[in-house]
Design an enzyme around this catalytic site. Structure first.
Site, PDB file in Angstrom:
ATOM      1  N   ASP A  64      48.075  48.737  46.948  1.00 45.95           N
ATOM      2  CA  ASP A  64      48.047  49.485  45.796  1.00 45.95           C
ATOM      3  C   ASP A  64      49.300  49.255  44.588  1.00 45.95           C
ATOM      4  O   ASP A  64      48.941  48.920  43.322  1.00 45.95           O
ATOM      5  CB  ASP A  64      47.185  50.825  44.448  1.00 45.95           C
ATOM      6  CG  ASP A  64      45.515  50.366  45.304  1.00 45.95           C
ATOM      7  OD1 ASP A  64      45.152  49.362  45.100  1.00 45.95           O
ATOM      8  OD2 ASP A  64      45.104  51.586  45.335  1.00 45.95           O
ATOM      9  N   LYS A  89      36.565  21.490  32.012  1.00 45.50           N
ATOM     10  CA  LYS A  89      36.875  22.483  32.467  1.00 45.50           C
ATOM     11  C   LYS A  89      35.666  22.680  33.526  1.00 45.50           C
ATOM     12  O   LYS A  89      35.002  23.386  32.610  1.00 45.50           O
ATOM     13  CB  LYS A  89      37.262  23.731  32.172  1.00 45.50           C
ATOM     14  CG  LYS A  89      38.753  23.960  33.304  1.00 45.50           C
ATOM     15  CD  LYS A  89      39.139  25.354  32.318  1.00 45.50           C
ATOM     16  CE  LYS A  89      40.368  25.436  33.610  1.00 45.50           C
ATOM     17  NZ  LYS A  89      41.596  26.761  33.200  1.00 45.50           N
ATOM     18  N   ARG A  92      28.696  33.431  40.124  1.00 49.77           N
ATOM     19  CA  ARG A  92      28.987  33.688  41.462  1.00 49.77           C
ATOM     20  C   ARG A  92      29.368  35.286  41.646  1.00 49.77           C
ATOM     21  O   ARG A  92      30.840  34.755  41.091  1.00 49.77           O
ATOM     22  CB  ARG A  92      28.988  32.759  42.498  1.00 49.77           C
ATOM     23  CG  ARG A  92      27.783  31.168  42.302  1.00 49.77           C
ATOM     24  CD  ARG A  92      26.587  31.805  43.104  1.00 49.77           C
ATOM     25  NE  ARG A  92      25.527  30.951  43.043  1.00 49.77           N
ATOM     26  CZ  ARG A  92      24.561  30.854  41.951  1.00 49.77           C
ATOM     27  NH1 ARG A  92      24.604  31.280  40.793  1.00 49.77           N
ATOM     28  NH2 ARG A  92      23.706  29.349  42.079  1.00 49.77           N
TER      29      ARG A  92
END
Ligand code: ADP
Length: 330
Positions: free
Chosen positions: A134, A222, A254
């Site tokens: 992290d 795009k 998705r």
């Protein structure tokens, strides 16, 4: 332990979440100890293993052929009991009985808090080596494993971009970071993400802004968009973004959750480079008579920093970095 006592025997453990490069640090600690005529013990499974007396003597060959592997040969654990003072007293007694003069702890800021408590209450010299993907340890601009985790996520997002482009699709890619924005920020910048969602306390996500960016991209021709979302503390963040994008803005997307693949794998050059230096610095600091030090990375160097400067969690979202991401993803 008095200030004048010479350190003869030390032990090393890993604690908290594992991170690629921990093995490199263990190797460095063990070999630097041997080079300085210290006896060295490995403690299996963090503070939990310490409380079980799960220690074994290590030599130069115990750490042969490990530096290139992810995970940790010592294994790691979370040990909630270590928050209790009486349990830490037990740990100090075990160390004393086994003849261990000092402890090297490889882990995150939680593990460092445990180590410092042991030092404050019992005088045990402790050295902390920052190890967490992290990169959220205050006082050190780098922690072992971060570079590898980012590299792994980037490789995955590059693959997702191929299919996103082929199908003119929007993808929400969830990366690790319950409280830390570091992986999301770096992966977002390095993969040309259209948007980055950082972890917030209230789990609020500005869906309108994300949708506006996606629509602006579509308008200029795009086809695909990638949103990098830090997992946050609430499970299901990416799927809730997906649902809202569809219901409110008719944007189909998705979800791909990268998950624990980011914690494994062979450490990158950068992680090996720093882990090797940190292990060395930790043991050298003990030999030099230091009592409570974290091997922090600052201004391009590994230094011995006071523990007190490395106990908190940092949350660095450099606004300029965010602007770079925004500027380049129009
Ligand atoms: P990390 O070290 O990666 O931040 P955690 O926060 O889970 O991971 O901490 C790892 C372990 O360190 C805990 O399971 C516990 O044994 C010990 N620990 C964490 N915080 C403290 C604390 N405030 N006092 C004593 N021990 C702690």
């Amino acid at each position: 332990m008095t200030d004048t006592k010479k350190i003869k025997t030390i032990a090393v453990l890993c604690s908290g979440g594992d991170s690629p490069g921990m093995n490199c640090a263990i190797r460095s600690v063990v070999r630097t100890a041997i080079a300085n005529d210290l006896e060295i013990y490995g403690i299996q499974r963090g503070y939990a293993g310490l409380l079980e007396g799960n220690l074994k003597k290590m030599d130069a060959s115990s750490v042969g052929n490990i530096l290139q592997h992810g995970g940790t040969i010592l294994q790691t654990s979370r040990c909630p009991e270590f928050h209790e003072e009486s349990i830490r007293t037990e740990a100090a007694h075990i160390l004393k009985r086994k003849g261990i003069d000092a402890l090297v702890v490889i882990g995150g800021n939680g593990s460092f808090n445990g180590a410092l408590a042991l030092h404050t209450e019992h005088g045990t010299p402790v050295m902390g080596i920052p190890g967490t993907i992290d990169n959220d340890i205050e006082g050190s601009s780098y922690s072992i494993g971060f570079d590898t985790a980012v590299q792994t996520a980037i490789e995955a997002v590059d693959k997702i971009r191929d299919t996103a482009h082929s199908h003119d699709r929007t993808f929400i890619v969830e990366v690790m970071g319950r409280k830390s924005p570091a992986i999301a920020l770096h992966v977002g910048l390095c993969t040309g993400a259209e948007n980055i969602v950082f972890p917030t306390k209230d789990h609020n996500v500005d869906i309108d802004a994300i949708a506006t960016d996606i629509k602006r991209g579509i308008k200029r021709g795009k086809g695909s968009s990638i949103i990098i979302a830090a997992e946050g503390e609430k499970v299901g963040l990416s799927h809730s973004i997906q649902k809202e994008l569809l219901e409110k803005f008719d944007i189909d997307s998705r979800v791909c959750i990268l998950g624990h693949i980011q914690r494994g794998g062979n450490p990158t050059a950068n992680d090996r480079f720093l882990a090797s230096q940190m292990g060395y610095t930790a043991v050298k600091s003990l030999v030099d008579g230091k009592k409570a030090i974290v091997t922090a990375f600052r201004e391009g160097k590994v230094i011995a920093a006071p523990f007190s400067e490395c106990l908190g969690k940092k949350f660095d979202v450099d606004p300029q970095m965010v602007d770079v991401v925004k500027t380049l993803s129009i």
